[in-house]
Enzyme design. Sequence first.
Site, short mmCIF file in Angstrom:
data_model
loop_
_atom_site.label_atom_id
_atom_site.label_comp_id
_atom_site.label_asym_id
_atom_site.label_seq_id
_atom_site.Cartn_x
_atom_site.Cartn_y
_atom_site.Cartn_z
N ARG A 106 0.85 -1.19 0.00
CA ARG A 106 0.00 0.00 0.00
C ARG A 106 0.89 1.24 0.00
NH1 ARG A 106 -4.01 2.22 4.84
NH2 ARG A 106 -4.96 3.89 3.59
N HIS A 107 0.48 2.26 -0.75
CA HIS A 107 1.24 3.51 -0.82
C HIS A 107 1.44 4.13 0.57
CE1 HIS A 107 -2.39 5.82 0.05
NE2 HIS A 107 -3.02 5.06 -0.82
N GLY A 108 2.32 5.14 0.64
CA GLY A 108 2.52 5.89 1.87
C GLY A 108 1.33 6.79 2.21
N GLU A 109 1.40 7.44 3.35
CA GLU A 109 0.31 8.31 3.81
C GLU A 109 0.03 9.42 2.79
OE1 GLU A 109 -0.35 10.49 7.98
OE2 GLU A 109 0.92 11.64 6.61
N SER A 110 -1.25 9.57 2.41
CA SER A 110 -1.66 10.62 1.49
C SER A 110 -2.20 11.82 2.27
CB SER A 110 -2.73 10.11 0.54
OG SER A 110 -3.97 9.96 1.22
N GLU A 132 -7.69 2.69 -6.24
CA GLU A 132 -8.40 2.51 -4.98
C GLU A 132 -9.89 2.32 -5.23
OE1 GLU A 132 -8.99 1.40 -2.22
OE2 GLU A 132 -7.99 2.72 -0.78
N ARG A 153 -17.06 1.22 5.10
CA ARG A 153 -15.60 1.14 4.93
C ARG A 153 -15.11 -0.28 4.73
NH1 ARG A 153 -12.29 3.06 9.64
NH2 ARG A 153 -10.62 3.24 8.13
N ARG A 154 -15.63 -1.24 5.48
CA ARG A 154 -14.97 -2.53 5.60
C ARG A 154 -15.79 -3.74 5.16
NH1 ARG A 154 -11.27 0.07 5.23
NH2 ARG A 154 -9.75 0.72 6.80
N HIS A 156 -13.68 3.17 -5.27
CA HIS A 156 -14.41 4.43 -5.39
C HIS A 156 -15.40 4.52 -4.22
CE1 HIS A 156 -16.62 7.79 -6.90
NE2 HIS A 156 -16.09 7.76 -8.12
N TYR A 157 -15.25 5.55 -3.40
CA TYR A 157 -16.09 5.67 -2.21
C TYR A 157 -17.39 6.44 -2.46
CZ TYR A 157 -12.98 3.45 1.11
OH TYR A 157 -12.24 2.53 1.80
N HIS A 217 -3.33 0.30 -3.25
CA HIS A 217 -4.09 1.05 -2.25
C HIS A 217 -4.68 0.10 -1.22
CE1 HIS A 217 -3.86 4.54 -4.99
NE2 HIS A 217 -3.88 3.59 -5.90
N ARG A 240 -0.56 9.05 -5.67
CA ARG A 240 0.00 8.61 -4.39
C ARG A 240 0.71 7.27 -4.53
NH1 ARG A 240 -5.64 8.70 -4.28
NH2 ARG A 240 -6.79 6.92 -3.43
#
Length: 253
Positions: free
Chosen positions: A10-14, A90, A117-118, A92-93, A187, A63
Site C-alpha cells: 500500500r502507498h505511503g500516507e496521502s 483505490e 468502509r470494511r 471508489h467511495y 491502495h 499517491r
Amino acid sequence: MKTNKVVILRHGESEFNKLNLFCGWHDAPLTDKGLEDASKIAVAGLRQHQMQFDVIYTSLLQRAHQTVDVIRENLKYHDVPVIYDWRLNERHYGNLTGFNKRQVANKYGEEKVQIWRRSFDVLPPEITPDNPYYAKIRNNPKFKDIPKDKFPDTESLKTLMLRAIPLWEQEIMPKVLDGQRVLVVAHGTVVRALMKYIENISDDDIMKVNIPNSVPCVFEYDLSSGQRVGNIQYLADADYVKKETEKVAAIGN
C-alpha cells in the site's frame, strides 16, 4: 522445490489519509510523512530482504506513483518497467469522497460507517455531480481510457474485486509462476481485495482486515504446483505493523 515471491504494497500516507477523509478515486498526493515512510519503511524492508524485481504494477493515482518513484530511486530500479493499470485504482467511495470519516460517523453512526468502509458488498451512496470531487474525478485525463461502462460512481470491496482479481489472475500471477519478480504498489482496499482472494478470507472476516501504509507484504508460490507456500510475510517490525494496522482500523477523532 523452486519458489518465487510476489510483493504487494500500500502507498505511503496521502494528504487525505492525514486529514482523515474518504479519498477513493480523488488523486491526492502523498504527505511529507508518506514520502518519508515510503523510504524508511517500504524501501528499508525491501532492501533488508534483498528483494529484486523484474516488473512493477501500480494504479493510475499519483499517491501510488510517488511511492513507486521513491522505491525505484532508492533501490536503483530505474530499468524496472512500470505498468499502470486502472484496475489497481483505490475503491471508489461514491458520495463519501472528500468527507471526514469522523464527521460522517457522527452523522450516520459508527456502525454504518464501518460497514461502508470494511464490509464486503455494501455500496456507499453513488457520487453525485454536486460532490466537490465529482468533476475532478470524471475529468481526470489519467482516466480517459477507462471504458465508460466500467467507470464507477461507487464501489464495494466485492465490485472492486471484479476488476482487480482478473488482472491478478490473467497478468500478474502468470508472470510470477513464470519466475518473474513482481511488485504491486496499490491502495488499502486493493490490497485487502488481493489478500481476500489469495488467503480465501471469508466475507465476514475481511471486515477485520486493515492494511498499514508502506509495509511490503510478501506471498511465496511453488512454481510447479502454483500453490501458496507458507504464510504472508510483512517486511517491517511487528510492533510497527500492529500499531499502524490499529490506526487504520480506527475511524479517528
